[in-house]
Write a protein that holds these residues in place. Structure first.
Motif, PDB file in Angstrom:
ATOM      1  N   VAL A  53       0.846  -1.186   0.000  1.00 19.23           N
ATOM      2  CA  VAL A  53       0.000   0.000   0.000  1.00 19.23           C
ATOM      3  C   VAL A  53       0.885   1.241   0.000  1.00 19.23           C
ATOM      4  CG1 VAL A  53      -1.769   1.276   1.258  1.00 19.23           C
ATOM      5  CG2 VAL A  53      -1.822  -1.215   1.236  1.00 19.23           C
ATOM      6  N   GLY A  54       0.576   2.205  -0.878  1.00 19.49           N
ATOM      7  CA  GLY A  54       1.353   3.436  -0.904  1.00 19.49           C
ATOM      8  C   GLY A  54       1.870   3.742  -2.292  1.00 19.49           C
ATOM      9  N   ASN A  55       2.845   4.654  -2.349  1.00 21.37           N
ATOM     10  CA  ASN A  55       3.338   5.156  -3.628  1.00 21.37           C
ATOM     11  C   ASN A  55       4.633   4.496  -4.086  1.00 21.37           C
ATOM     12  OD1 ASN A  55       1.227   7.073  -3.814  1.00 21.37           O
ATOM     13  ND2 ASN A  55       2.330   8.427  -2.403  1.00 21.37           N
ATOM     14  N   LEU A  56       5.083   3.466  -3.417  1.00 18.17           N
ATOM     15  CA  LEU A  56       6.321   2.791  -3.799  1.00 18.17           C
ATOM     16  C   LEU A  56       6.172   2.175  -5.183  1.00 18.17           C
ATOM     17  CD1 LEU A  56       9.160   1.904  -2.754  1.00 18.17           C
ATOM     18  CD2 LEU A  56       8.066  -0.231  -2.023  1.00 18.17           C
ATOM     19  N   ALA A 113      10.755  -0.944  -5.278  1.00 13.63           N
ATOM     20  CA  ALA A 113      10.576  -2.137  -4.445  1.00 13.63           C
ATOM     21  C   ALA A 113      11.557  -3.227  -4.848  1.00 13.63           C
ATOM     22  CB  ALA A 113       9.141  -2.642  -4.567  1.00 13.63           C
ATOM     23  N   THR A 114      11.730  -3.421  -6.152  1.00 11.88           N
ATOM     24  CA  THR A 114      12.674  -4.429  -6.634  1.00 11.88           C
ATOM     25  C   THR A 114      14.090  -4.103  -6.177  1.00 11.88           C
ATOM     26  OG1 THR A 114      11.287  -4.845  -8.574  1.00 11.88           O
ATOM     27  CG2 THR A 114      13.584  -5.576  -8.684  1.00 11.88           C
ATOM     28  N   GLU A 115      14.445  -2.824  -6.229  1.00  9.67           N
ATOM     29  CA  GLU A 115      15.777  -2.407  -5.782  1.00  9.67           C
ATOM     30  C   GLU A 115      15.977  -2.710  -4.299  1.00  9.67           C
ATOM     31  OE1 GLU A 115      18.522   1.673  -5.520  1.00  9.67           O
ATOM     32  OE2 GLU A 115      16.603   1.683  -6.584  1.00  9.67           O
ATOM     33  N   ALA A 116      14.947  -2.450  -3.489  1.00  6.24           N
ATOM     34  CA  ALA A 116      15.052  -2.707  -2.051  1.00  6.24           C
ATOM     35  C   ALA A 116      15.177  -4.201  -1.773  1.00  6.24           C
ATOM     36  CB  ALA A 116      13.830  -2.137  -1.334  1.00  6.24           C
ATOM     37  N   PHE A 117      14.368  -5.000  -2.455  1.00  2.50           N
ATOM     38  CA  PHE A 117      14.454  -6.450  -2.267  1.00  2.50           C
ATOM     39  C   PHE A 117      15.804  -6.989  -2.752  1.00  2.50           C
ATOM     40  CE2 PHE A 117       9.664  -6.504  -2.160  1.00  2.50           C
ATOM     41  CZ  PHE A 117       9.553  -7.107  -0.913  1.00  2.50           C
ATOM     42  N   GLU A 169       2.257  -7.541  -7.329  1.00 10.26           N
ATOM     43  CA  GLU A 169       3.390  -6.642  -7.543  1.00 10.26           C
ATOM     44  C   GLU A 169       4.490  -6.885  -6.509  1.00 10.26           C
ATOM     45  OE1 GLU A 169      -0.334  -4.966  -9.189  1.00 10.26           O
ATOM     46  OE2 GLU A 169       0.234  -5.740  -7.216  1.00 10.26           O
ATOM     47  N   GLU A 170       4.076  -7.081  -5.259  1.00 11.04           N
ATOM     48  CA  GLU A 170       5.038  -7.345  -4.191  1.00 11.04           C
ATOM     49  C   GLU A 170       5.794  -8.643  -4.459  1.00 11.04           C
ATOM     50  OE1 GLU A 170       4.908  -7.507   0.695  1.00 11.04           O
ATOM     51  OE2 GLU A 170       3.219  -8.306  -0.458  1.00 11.04           O
ATOM     52  N   MET A 171       5.068  -9.669  -4.888  1.00 14.35           N
ATOM     53  CA  MET A 171       5.709 -10.954  -5.146  1.00 14.35           C
ATOM     54  C   MET A 171       6.656 -10.867  -6.334  1.00 14.35           C
ATOM     55  SD  MET A 171       3.913 -14.666  -5.369  1.00 14.35           S
ATOM     56  CE  MET A 171       4.776 -16.116  -5.982  1.00 14.35           C
ATOM     57  N   ARG A 172       6.253 -10.133  -7.369  1.00 18.68           N
ATOM     58  CA  ARG A 172       7.136  -9.974  -8.531  1.00 18.68           C
ATOM     59  C   ARG A 172       8.406  -9.219  -8.149  1.00 18.68           C
ATOM     60  NH1 ARG A 172       2.077  -8.697 -11.510  1.00 18.68           N
ATOM     61  NH2 ARG A 172       1.531 -10.524 -12.774  1.00 18.68           N
ATOM     62  N   ALA A 173       8.254  -8.132  -7.381  1.00 20.16           N
ATOM     63  CA  ALA A 173       9.421  -7.341  -6.980  1.00 20.16           C
ATOM     64  C   ALA A 173      10.358  -8.162  -6.107  1.00 20.16           C
ATOM     65  CB  ALA A 173       8.969  -6.086  -6.239  1.00 20.16           C
ATOM     66  N   ALA A 174       9.797  -8.877  -5.133  1.00 22.00           N
ATOM     67  CA  ALA A 174      10.622  -9.698  -4.252  1.00 22.00           C
ATOM     68  C   ALA A 174      11.292 -10.824  -5.027  1.00 22.00           C
ATOM     69  CB  ALA A 174       9.767 -10.268  -3.125  1.00 22.00           C
ATOM     70  N   GLY A 175      10.540 -11.433  -5.941  1.00 23.38           N
ATOM     71  CA  GLY A 175      11.101 -12.523  -6.736  1.00 23.38           C
ATOM     72  C   GLY A 175      12.220 -12.062  -7.643  1.00 23.38           C
ATOM     73  N   GLN A 176      12.039 -10.898  -8.270  1.00 24.96           N
ATOM     74  CA  GLN A 176      13.084 -10.371  -9.148  1.00 24.96           C
ATOM     75  C   GLN A 176      14.335 -10.010  -8.357  1.00 24.96           C
ATOM     76  OE1 GLN A 176      11.319  -7.121 -11.336  1.00 24.96           O
ATOM     77  NE2 GLN A 176       9.716  -8.433 -12.206  1.00 24.96           N
TER      78      GLN A 176
END
Length: 225
Positions: free
Chosen positions: A2-5, A10-14, A38-45
């Motif tokens: 939730v939010g503007n991230l 997010a991918t960079e942070a993960f 989106e969260e799962m894709r960013a974390a997975g990448q």
């Protein structure tokens, strides 16, 4: 989620977290309690940049979906889309063993023999008792959850919030002595582990299984633990 991230940020942070863990010598990257695609894709990448095996699990709530509206069936589709593919996926945390089994039953309809399904349920529901947080699930209940998870097709089985060494011991002993049998139906799960939410039950029933009145069937009473 939730939010503007942005997805890129997010991918960079993960990626930063994953690379740090890889440098520290971990053997596998475990992504859990995810709620959005989106969260799962960013974390997975981000995790994929390490070359390590990656496992991802989502958390399903009273609606039979994640808080961002992802259904168990959609998780299977997302798993198949991800490149490189996860080594395992499934459900963790949630609102108790019965509902997590319901999510597994919704997913197992779409699995093939190559898929490795994860079951990692909370040990019941937390309550504030005598000045501390206690979870309602007994070792006996978690042992039955482990057996049913194996029958349902899970190949990695564990516990999430509230799970203690006593629970894990009971689960391990149950699995060591259990011969895998038929996939349980949702009423069997209710009978062994207790009530499930209407949302979870709806996810587990095909349209032709629903009563014409629109009311759901009641499961057997859970055995006392």
């Amino acid at each position: 989620p939730v939010g503007n991230l942005s997805l890129e940020d997010a991918t960079e942070a993960f990626t930063e977290q994953a690379q740090a863990l890889a440098s520290g010598g971990v053997d596998v990257l475990w992504l859990e309690t995810l709620s959005s695609k989106e969260e799962m894709r960013a974390a997975g990448q981000g995790a994929a940049t390490t070359g390590l095996p990656v496992v991802a699990t989502m958390t399903f709530d009273t609606n039979g979906s994640t808080m961002m509206g992802v259904s168990p069936m959609e998780l299977v589709g997302l798993y198949r889309e991800m490149v490189p593919r996860l080594v395992a996926f499934g459900a963790n945390c949630g609102i108790g063993a019965a509902d997590l089994l319901g999510a597994l039953l919704a997913m197992v309809k779409q699995l093939d023999e190559r898929d490795i399904l994860v079951a990692k349920s909370n040990c019941g529901i937390p309550a504030y008792v005598d000045g501390r947080i206690q979870y309602s699930g007994t070792p006996e209940l978690m042992a039955e959850y482990a057996r049913l998870s194996l029958n349902a097709g899970a190949r990695i089985i564990g516990g999430c919030c509230g799970t203690t060494p006593d629970h894990l011991k009971a689960m391990r002993l149950a699995l060591e002595s259990h011969q895998k049998s038929d996939v349980p139906d949702i009423d069997t799960v209710v009978g062994e582990l207790g009530p499930i939410t209407e949302g979870t039950r709806a996810r587990c029933l095909d349209m032709h299984d629903r009563p014409e009145t629109g009311r759901v069937r009641k499961g057997r009473r859970r055995r006392d633990r």
